[in-house]
Design a protein around this motif. Structure first.
Motif, PDB file in Angstrom:
ATOM      1  N   ARG A  71     -17.069 -14.514 -75.582  1.00 40.97           N
ATOM      2  CA  ARG A  71     -16.449 -14.312 -76.942  1.00 40.97           C
ATOM      3  C   ARG A  71     -16.715 -15.399 -77.803  1.00 40.97           C
ATOM      4  NH1 ARG A  71     -13.352 -11.881 -73.304  1.00 40.97           N
ATOM      5  NH2 ARG A  71     -12.704  -9.794 -73.764  1.00 40.97           N
ATOM      6  N   ALA A  72     -18.064 -16.005 -77.967  1.00 39.04           N
ATOM      7  CA  ALA A  72     -18.496 -17.373 -78.382  1.00 39.04           C
ATOM      8  C   ALA A  72     -18.255 -17.290 -79.861  1.00 39.04           C
ATOM      9  CB  ALA A  72     -19.989 -17.518 -77.893  1.00 39.04           C
ATOM     10  N   ALA A  73     -18.509 -16.173 -80.626  1.00 40.78           N
ATOM     11  CA  ALA A  73     -18.432 -16.288 -81.981  1.00 40.78           C
ATOM     12  C   ALA A  73     -16.801 -16.541 -82.682  1.00 40.78           C
ATOM     13  CB  ALA A  73     -19.023 -15.195 -82.985  1.00 40.78           C
ATOM     14  N   ALA A  74     -16.161 -15.635 -81.761  1.00 39.44           N
ATOM     15  CA  ALA A  74     -14.648 -15.667 -82.031  1.00 39.44           C
ATOM     16  C   ALA A  74     -13.892 -17.071 -81.670  1.00 39.44           C
ATOM     17  CB  ALA A  74     -14.004 -14.628 -81.447  1.00 39.44           C
ATOM     18  N   ALA A  75     -14.526 -17.563 -80.529  1.00 34.82           N
ATOM     19  CA  ALA A  75     -14.129 -19.010 -80.137  1.00 34.82           C
ATOM     20  C   ALA A  75     -14.401 -20.011 -80.977  1.00 34.82           C
ATOM     21  CB  ALA A  75     -14.530 -19.060 -78.563  1.00 34.82           C
ATOM     22  N   CYS A  76     -15.649 -19.986 -81.454  1.00 35.09           N
ATOM     23  CA  CYS A  76     -16.145 -21.099 -82.704  1.00 35.09           C
ATOM     24  C   CYS A  76     -15.372 -21.024 -83.708  1.00 35.09           C
ATOM     25  CB  CYS A  76     -17.800 -20.969 -82.985  1.00 35.09           C
ATOM     26  SG  CYS A  76     -18.683 -21.029 -81.254  1.00 35.09           S
ATOM     27  N   ALA A  77     -14.974 -19.672 -84.273  1.00 37.32           N
ATOM     28  CA  ALA A  77     -14.461 -19.663 -85.432  1.00 37.32           C
ATOM     29  C   ALA A  77     -12.921 -20.051 -85.185  1.00 37.32           C
ATOM     30  CB  ALA A  77     -14.210 -18.098 -85.887  1.00 37.32           C
ATOM     31  N   ALA A  78     -12.304 -19.651 -84.169  1.00 39.52           N
ATOM     32  CA  ALA A  78     -10.995 -20.178 -83.806  1.00 39.52           C
ATOM     33  C   ALA A  78     -10.608 -21.680 -83.905  1.00 39.52           C
ATOM     34  CB  ALA A  78     -10.472 -19.774 -82.533  1.00 39.52           C
ATOM     35  N   ILE A  79     -11.740 -22.585 -83.131  1.00 37.83           N
ATOM     36  CA  ILE A  79     -12.073 -23.955 -83.418  1.00 37.83           C
ATOM     37  C   ILE A  79     -12.136 -24.449 -84.680  1.00 37.83           C
ATOM     38  CG2 ILE A  79     -13.058 -25.819 -82.104  1.00 37.83           C
ATOM     39  CD1 ILE A  79     -13.476 -24.300 -79.798  1.00 37.83           C
ATOM     40  N   ASP A  80     -12.913 -23.812 -85.541  1.00 35.13           N
ATOM     41  CA  ASP A  80     -13.381 -24.233 -86.892  1.00 35.13           C
ATOM     42  C   ASP A  80     -12.096 -24.164 -87.428  1.00 35.13           C
ATOM     43  OD1 ASP A  80     -15.961 -24.945 -86.738  1.00 35.13           O
ATOM     44  OD2 ASP A  80     -16.819 -22.893 -87.306  1.00 35.13           O
TER      45      ASP A  80
END
Length: 131
Positions: free
Chosen positions: A64-73
């Motif tokens: 779930r890389a895209a969602a994980a990156c968005a959450a960290i952003d």
């Protein structure tokens, strides 16, 4: 000891060569936005881990890389401020420890937190540790 191993592994993930301008404009992983994420059970009875680069590469290891990156952003790189996925968890105790090591926007990351169980970890961290 486990944190040292994770830091050593994260150091191996950090590229030391210059990125050509054409590659920098693509969706290739950016060297200053990469984390080694791990989750382990009580007393390290089990451990799993994955690398997360943002933006995610097409062959990303994190499911779930895209969602994980968005959450960290959204949390501006502060894993203690992740938006999470609030939900009710049954009260139980089977502790899990989540760690993140690497760099985010050029800042070193060395984060670790123990949760009472996997449900609470997921509610607090959202997609970041869903692997």
């Amino acid at each position: 000891m486990r944190l040292r191993a994770a830091v050593a592994a994260a150091a191996l993930l950090t590229p030391t060569v210059a990125v050509p301008a054409a590659a920098a404009e693509s969706n290739a992983p950016v060297p200053d936005r990469g984390l080694l994420l791990t989750v382990s059970g009580s007393e390290d009875t089990w451990i799993r881990g994955v690398t997360l680069f943002c933006p995610p590469a097409p062959d990303a290891h994190h499911p779930r890389a895209a969602a994980a990156c968005a959450a960290i952003d959204r949390a501006e790189g502060d894993l203690d401020a992740l938006p999470g996925s609030p939900r009710l968890c049954i009260k139980g105790y089977d502790p899990v420890t989540a760690t993140a090591t690497g760099t985010w926007d050029g800042r070193p990351v060395g984060w670790q937190r123990t949760f009472p169980d996997a449900c609470v970890m997921d509610a607090v961290t959202g997609p970041v540790f869903r692997f």
